[in-house]
Design a protein around this motif. Structure first.
Motif, mmCIF file in Angstrom:
data_model
loop_
_atom_site.group_PDB
_atom_site.id
_atom_site.type_symbol
_atom_site.label_atom_id
_atom_site.label_comp_id
_atom_site.label_asym_id
_atom_site.label_seq_id
_atom_site.Cartn_x
_atom_site.Cartn_y
_atom_site.Cartn_z
ATOM 1 N N GLU A 140 11.698 -1.623 -6.618
ATOM 2 C CA GLU A 140 12.378 -1.719 -5.332
ATOM 3 C C GLU A 140 13.535 -2.714 -5.401
ATOM 4 O OE1 GLU A 140 9.436 -2.784 -5.997
ATOM 5 O OE2 GLU A 140 9.359 -4.910 -5.483
ATOM 6 N N ASP A 141 14.455 -2.506 -4.502
ATOM 7 C CA ASP A 141 15.609 -3.396 -4.382
ATOM 8 C C ASP A 141 15.920 -3.489 -2.890
ATOM 9 O OD1 ASP A 141 17.999 -4.795 -4.694
ATOM 10 O OD2 ASP A 141 19.148 -2.928 -4.887
ATOM 11 N N LEU A 142 15.594 -4.635 -2.303
ATOM 12 C CA LEU A 142 15.689 -4.759 -0.854
ATOM 13 C C LEU A 142 16.676 -5.859 -0.466
ATOM 14 C CD1 LEU A 142 11.863 -4.612 -0.445
ATOM 15 C CD2 LEU A 142 13.363 -3.067 0.819
ATOM 16 N N ALA A 143 17.497 -5.537 0.518
ATOM 17 C CA ALA A 143 18.344 -6.586 1.078
ATOM 18 C C ALA A 143 17.421 -7.564 1.813
ATOM 19 C CB ALA A 143 19.347 -5.968 2.047
ATOM 20 N N ALA A 164 16.378 -2.868 4.178
ATOM 21 C CA ALA A 164 16.462 -4.314 4.363
ATOM 22 C C ALA A 164 15.159 -4.866 4.923
ATOM 23 C CB ALA A 164 17.607 -4.646 5.319
ATOM 24 N N MET A 165 14.839 -6.067 4.489
ATOM 25 C CA MET A 165 13.703 -6.777 5.088
ATOM 26 C C MET A 165 14.210 -8.076 5.688
ATOM 27 S SD MET A 165 11.784 -7.681 1.517
ATOM 28 C CE MET A 165 10.459 -8.655 2.179
ATOM 29 N N TYR A 166 13.690 -8.396 6.868
ATOM 30 C CA TYR A 166 14.062 -9.624 7.558
ATOM 31 C C TYR A 166 12.812 -10.464 7.646
ATOM 32 C CZ TYR A 166 18.078 -6.751 8.492
ATOM 33 O OH TYR A 166 19.169 -5.953 8.326
ATOM 34 N N VAL A 167 12.734 -11.515 6.831
ATOM 35 C CA VAL A 167 11.531 -12.337 6.834
ATOM 36 C C VAL A 167 11.734 -13.502 7.791
ATOM 37 C CG1 VAL A 167 11.017 -11.716 4.455
ATOM 38 C CG2 VAL A 167 12.271 -13.827 4.938
ATOM 39 N N PHE A 168 10.629 -13.976 8.286
ATOM 40 C CA PHE A 168 10.725 -15.146 9.149
ATOM 41 C C PHE A 168 11.075 -16.357 8.294
ATOM 42 C CE2 PHE A 168 9.119 -18.900 11.262
ATOM 43 C CZ PHE A 168 9.738 -18.759 12.498
ATOM 44 N N GLU A 210 0.848 -1.184 0.000
ATOM 45 C CA GLU A 210 0.000 0.000 0.000
ATOM 46 C C GLU A 210 0.892 1.246 0.000
ATOM 47 O OE1 GLU A 210 -2.720 0.031 3.348
ATOM 48 O OE2 GLU A 210 -2.619 2.220 3.282
ATOM 49 N N GLY A 211 0.670 2.111 -0.951
ATOM 50 C CA GLY A 211 1.464 3.332 -1.022
ATOM 51 C C GLY A 211 2.690 3.190 -1.907
ATOM 52 N N LYS A 212 2.829 2.067 -2.589
ATOM 53 C CA LYS A 212 3.988 1.921 -3.493
ATOM 54 C C LYS A 212 3.847 2.890 -4.664
ATOM 55 C CE LYS A 212 6.435 -1.368 -6.454
ATOM 56 N NZ LYS A 212 6.604 -2.748 -6.848
ATOM 57 N N LYS A 263 11.285 4.223 5.157
ATOM 58 C CA LYS A 263 11.349 5.488 4.407
ATOM 59 C C LYS A 263 11.386 5.219 2.912
ATOM 60 C CE LYS A 263 13.922 7.921 7.881
ATOM 61 N NZ LYS A 263 15.260 7.469 8.230
ATOM 62 N N TYR A 264 12.223 4.254 2.532
ATOM 63 C CA TYR A 264 12.432 3.929 1.121
ATOM 64 C C TYR A 264 11.137 3.479 0.451
ATOM 65 C CZ TYR A 264 14.378 1.063 -2.736
ATOM 66 O OH TYR A 264 14.674 0.485 -3.946
ATOM 67 N N MET A 265 10.376 2.671 1.195
ATOM 68 C CA MET A 265 9.148 2.123 0.603
ATOM 69 C C MET A 265 7.964 3.076 0.783
ATOM 70 S SD MET A 265 9.725 -1.747 1.986
ATOM 71 C CE MET A 265 8.474 -2.639 1.088
ATOM 72 N N ASN A 266 8.236 4.148 1.543
ATOM 73 C CA ASN A 266 7.185 5.155 1.734
ATOM 74 C C ASN A 266 5.945 4.561 2.403
ATOM 75 O OD1 ASN A 266 6.094 7.683 1.608
ATOM 76 N ND2 ASN A 266 5.312 7.427 -0.491
ATOM 77 N N ILE A 267 6.162 3.853 3.520
ATOM 78 C CA ILE A 267 5.045 3.250 4.239
ATOM 79 C C ILE A 267 4.771 4.067 5.495
ATOM 80 C CG2 ILE A 267 4.182 1.154 5.354
ATOM 81 C CD1 ILE A 267 6.155 -0.431 3.725
#
Lengths: 801, 223
Positions: free
Chosen positions: A522-525, A613-617, A514-516, A566-570
């Motif tokens: 995007e390019d996420l670690a 960066a995103m840390y997924v389970f 939402e808000g993309k 911030k990067y993803m503007n959420i």
């Protein structure tokens, strides 16, 4: 004739021991520094020269653009191979697909040892000219074959013949040793290729690799090529540049460009900025080349200054020789041969210094330079070096000294003119300008490193260790292991991660939220982590919570770092969903729910901003590392002993290995620290040489002014007044050098700092420190002579007239 | 008698500030082979300048200078230097030996500049040492010798190249009277053997050894 010249030169050397010492030792130190730097540069430039096909080998690189930023990587997708073979095969002698060079356990009998190796296609043997010393010429033909480097074979088999023996890879796959190749020497790419296994084994090994066969978006492989002799790197690049774009419409939005990176650039020019080659180690080669030249020049300046300062002493000899028939050219030749003799003596000394200091230098520079006794090029270079130094140091004095008019000189009316000291003063200023620029440069480099080290990391890296997951046996054991380790008392918390704490192995895109913004790429670690990730690393939560066993839904939860938000503007991220772009597919991946936001922590470069960066389970056993927070109340050695015992008990077949996270983090500074320590040494040498010269000049001036000092003393001058009188000329020169050197250093170091996003300022204290240091050192140098002259009894100096 | 050198209205001028000063003015002089000339005159009269100009260490700024029939004034540096190496030897008041070379080596040096072979050099230097009775001193350095001995070495060095002309600038100026006499007698002897000598001197007694006296005053020859 030459004998006569050398005789004079030699007797002069013996007669003026102080000057000879200053000249020879200064030149020797300068020459030794230049030789070491020369050896270092030669070593850098000869990187990869071991390979016969040096000129035609390349690696395939890829540029991809994301929101206007272009990134360059050697990671390429599997289908690229087929496209190249099908449409462009006539350009290549070999196309060699390869996995990453990775540590694997090889087991034979009781021995289970960790080696670095790759899965590669057969062309590698011919491409790298691997020298097969035992076994089949092509050892990669059969699916379950393995080729060993000589040293690997020795470690596993000792004196046994390894050919035909069966090894166990990761304690599970049986591989037959087919051949042994000569180790690739240090200072070459692939020097750590300790074994090679067939690519065709690799591509059947795991699902994701198999599936990558037609995935243009899965950039997880490498390709090396050897181009045909009748073409060029540029020509081939031009042909293949758009191959990925044309074949894969979905990837075209990233504007992928495929190009060749020639082997000669791998080591020296491996930095790319926005898709364009922008240097690399070659900058250090230039930097040290320049420093080496300057150090040599400083030493030559000493020689020039001392020779011309003493010209009045040699003037009579020049006059006599001219009056008994010497031509000016013969005198020039005489003085040149004199400097040649001194340079030759200095070289011998320098040679000894190099031999003695080579080990230490190697240590410092992380090199394995061996003294090139048998390299005829080295000896030719040395001879040239001696001649060049002799000419650099000797030509001005030779021209100057040989110019004296015999009539004036012999009449005894010869006095060096009012301006004869000017070139000398200019040279002293030049020396100190260089020295001061080097001091400032070194301080700035050290400051920058310290500044980055002081940067808050964002997690607690002390008493944190990581244990690599090296065997399939680890699978499914993480919770069980966590419990055992905590029970043992050595570990207070544990979490697994798919990348090490100090790096990111995976970057992902293809999400929706939402808000993309429209068209945002995007390019996420991306890192997959287990429950107690936040607690184990000691991360700071800003919002929300870490993963928790109390929430069953956490199997599809995700934690973001601040920058990602911030990067993803959420806005108000907690509870928002991040979906895979494929959510319109019949069987979409479940959306990820944001449960927490953590403060940024440094994963990659300490000089760059932290990446989003995103840390997924980790619901799919993606773990590559066990991260263990050791018990702070026990000693580290106790903890390690206990931890090892736990691992041994559970995985008796897997050797226990671990790394300290703070050491891994510290390794990020190593390249800069190496530059700093080398720069520091050469700076000290430069200052030393400059001061040596200053000392020589000061003693000469004091000697020349003995009578003046005597008269002044008789007239009532105090020691202090005389000291100021004698020192102030030199200090003035040093201050002029400060004024010239500081802005130059400021400009150059500002440029250097540009390459770091996270950088220190060059504050005025740097200049204050460098300037006061330079003035103090030179004052000390000059004062010894000045005070010695000022305290001498005037009766002695006046009586000699 | 052959004419060794001749000067024709030779002038040596220098600029001193905006003034042009003639150190030597309109010197006209013929020197025959075998002459022994004494230049006399007060300090600053131009004796040394004349010797230096004749000896080609310095050059006239005007007028003609012919040496052995060759016009020195219009000669190239290289030829002049050859002429000078072959035919002229210098003796100085302050001896001007090279401190770092011993007696043997000092005497040998001019031969080096004439590219004479080593064996020949040895013979020539050996003869010279014999002739001057200084064989025993050949390994000594100048500072180990008395003034007279140093001047002896200076003369030996001037003679080693078998010059036709010896130019001596107050050769006994730093010596006591006994040493002076010895040196002058040596010059006299050399002159008898055929060497042309021009000496500058303050001493009437020394001048008397010569065959002709030329008086200089303010850069001009006075009759």
């Amino acid at each position: 004739m030459l004998k006569n010249y050398f005789k004079i030169a030699f007797r002069n050397l013996l007669k003026n021991k102080v000057y000879s010492f200053i000249n020879i030792s200064g030149l020797a130190i300068g020459m030794a520094a230049t030789m070491l730097i020369g050896l270092w540069i030669y070593d850098e430039l000869s990187y990869n020269k071991h390979f016969e096909n040096y000129d035609t080998i390349a690696q395939i690189y890829q540029n991809e653009s994301n929101n206007g930023d272009t990134e360059t990587s050697e990671a390429i997708p599997r289908p690229l191979e087929f496209a190249l073979r099908e449409a462009h095969n006539d350009n290549f002698k070999h196309i060699v697909m390869s996995s990453w060079n990775f540590p694997w356990y090889l087991k034979y009998d009781e021995k289970n040892i960790n080696f670095l190796g790759s899965f590669m296609q057969e062309g590698v043997i011919d491409m790298l000219s691997l020298k097969i010393i035992n076994g089949k010429p092509n050892g990669l033909k059969d699916l379950n074959s393995i080729m060993l480097a000589e040293s690997t074979a020795e470690k596993l088999f000792g004196n046994e013949d390894p050919i035909g023996k069966i090894l166990k890879l990761s304690d599970s796959f049986e591989m037959e040793v087919t051949s042994v190749y000569e180790d690739i020497p240090d200072n070459n790419s692939f020097s750590d290729l300790e074994f090679v296994m067939p690519w065709k084994f690799y591509i059947t090994w795991q699902d994701w690799i198999r599936e990558a066969e037609d995935h243009w978006g899965n950039n997880s492989f490498q390709a090396f090529v050897q181009i045909n002799d009748n073409t060029t790197m540029e020509a081939v690049t031009n042909k293949i540049i758009n191959v990925k774009k044309e074949r894969s419409p979905e990837e075209a939005e990233f504007n992928p460009e495929i190009f060749l990176a020639p082997m000669k650039d791998w080591h020296l020019r491996d930095t790319y900025e926005n898709g364009v080659q922008s240097g690399g180690r070659i900058e250090n080669v230039w930097l040290f080349g320049i420093i080496g030249t300057f150090v040599l020049l400083l030493a030559c300046i000493n020689f020039i200054n001392l020779s011309t300062a003493r010209s009045e002493k040699r003037a009579t000899e020049v006059g006599i020789r001219k009056s008994i028939g010497s031509h000016r050219s013969q005198l020039i030749f005489q003085f040149l041969s004199e400097s040649f003799l001194i340079v030759l003596l200095s070289f011998v000394l320098a040679f000894g210094i190099v031999l003695l200091s080579l080990d230490g230098f190697n240590n410092l520079a992380a090199k394995q330079i061996v003294f090139p006794w048998t390299n005829y090029q080295f000896w030719i270079a040395s001879i040239l070096f001696i001649f060049i130094t002799a000419i650099l140091a000797g030509s001005y004095p030779a021209l100057y000294l040989s110019s004296f008019n015999p009539v004036a000189v012999l009449k005894g009316t010869f006095k060096a003119g009012k301006y004869s000291a000017l070139p000398r003063k200019i040279l002293v200023v030049a020396q100190f300008t260089v020295s001061i620029a080097l001091i400032i440069g070194t301080i700035v480099v050290i400051n920058q490193i310290q500044y980055s080290k002081d940067r808050p990391v964002g997690y607690d890296k002390d008493s944190l260790i990581q244990v690599p997951v090296m065997s399939a046996e680890f699978s499914g054991k993480k919770d069980f292991m966590r419990m055992q380790l905590i029970e043992s008392g050595a570990v207070v918390e544990m979490a697994t991660t798919s990348s090490p704490t100090t790096n990111v192995w995976s970057n992902r895109s293809g999400y929706d939220w939402e808000g993309k913004p429209e068209g945002f790429q995007e390019d996420l670690a991306w890192t997959a982590v287990s429950y107690e990730f936040v607690e184990t690393l000691g991360l700071n939560l800003i919002e929300g919570r870490g993963f928790s066993r109390e929430f069953a839904s956490d199997s599809t939860a995700v934690i973001l770092n601040e920058t990602a938000v911030k990067y993803m503007n959420i806005e108000n991220p907690i509870g928002k969903l991040i979906r895979d772009s494929d959510y319109n597919d019949p069987d979409p991946a479940p959306p990820l729910k944001i449960v927490g936001v953590i403060q940024d922590y440094i994963v990659q470069s300490p000089y760059e901003p932290v990446k989003q960066a995103m840390y997924v389970f980790d619901a799919y056993e993606n773990e590559s590392y066990y991260n263990l927070r050791m018990n702070p109340d026990r000693s580290i050695s106790d903890n390690l002993e206990t931890i090892e015992a736990v691992f041994k008990r559970n995985f008796p077949n897997v050797p226990f290995s671990y790394q300290f996270v703070d050491e891994e983090y510290g390794a990020k500074f190593r390249a800069e620290e190496r530059v700093a320590s080398l720069a520091r040494i050469f700076t000290i040498l430069a200052i030393f040489i400059s001061c040596l010269g200053l000392f020589g000049l000061a003693s000469f001036i004091a000697e020349q002014r003995t009578k003046e000092i005597g008269v002044r003393k008789v007239l009532g001058a105090s020691v202090k007044q005389l000291w100021i009188l004698l020192s102030k000329d030199f200090i003035t020169l040093v201050i002029i050098a400060l004024v010239i050197g500081s802005p130059i250093a400021y400009y150059m170091m500002s440029q250097w700092l540009q390459k770091f996003s996270y950088r220190t300022d060059i504050s005025w204290t740097v200049f204050a420190l460098a300037c006061s240091g330079a003035v103090l050192i030179s004052l000390l140098t000059v004062s010894y002579q000045a005070i010695k002259a000022a305290t001498a009894n005037p009766v002695n100096s006046l009586r000699t007239e | 008698m052959n004419i060794l050198l001749s000067l024709n209205e030779a002038t040596r001028a220098v600029n001193s500030g905006s003034n042009r000063i003639n150190l030597l003015e309109d010197i006209t002089l013929n020197v025959n082979e075998g002459e022994f000339i004494s230049l006399m005159g007060p300090s600053g009269s131009g004796k040394s300048t004349l010797l230096n100009c004749i000896g080609m260490l310095d050059s006239f700024t005007d007028g003609g200078y012919t040496f052995l029939g060759q016009p020195v004034h219009s000669m190239k540096e290289k030829n002049r230097s050859k002429l000078y190496k072959d035919y002229i030897g210098f003796v100085f008041q302050a001896y001007h030996l090279i401190d770092e070379l011993n007696v043997w080596e000092n005497i040998e040096t001019p031969l080096l500049y004439k590219n004479i072979k080593s064996s020949e050099r040895k013979a020539l230097v050996g003869d010279m040492l014999d002739r001057f009775n200084i064989v025993g001193k050949k390994d000594l350095f100048p500072r180990q010798l008395s003034g007279g001995q140093q001047q002896l070495v200076g003369i030996a060095r001037a003679l080693i190249g078998k010059p036709k002309l010896i130019l001596a600038d107050e050769p006994t100026g730093n010596l006591n009277s006994k040493q002076s006499r010895e040196i002058m007698e040596l010059f006299s002897q050399l002159n008898k053997e055929g060497v042309t000598i021009i000496q500058a001197t303050h001493s009437e007694a020394n001048a008397a050894y010569g065959s002709r006296i030329i008086n200089l005053l303010d850069g001009k020859i006075v009759p």
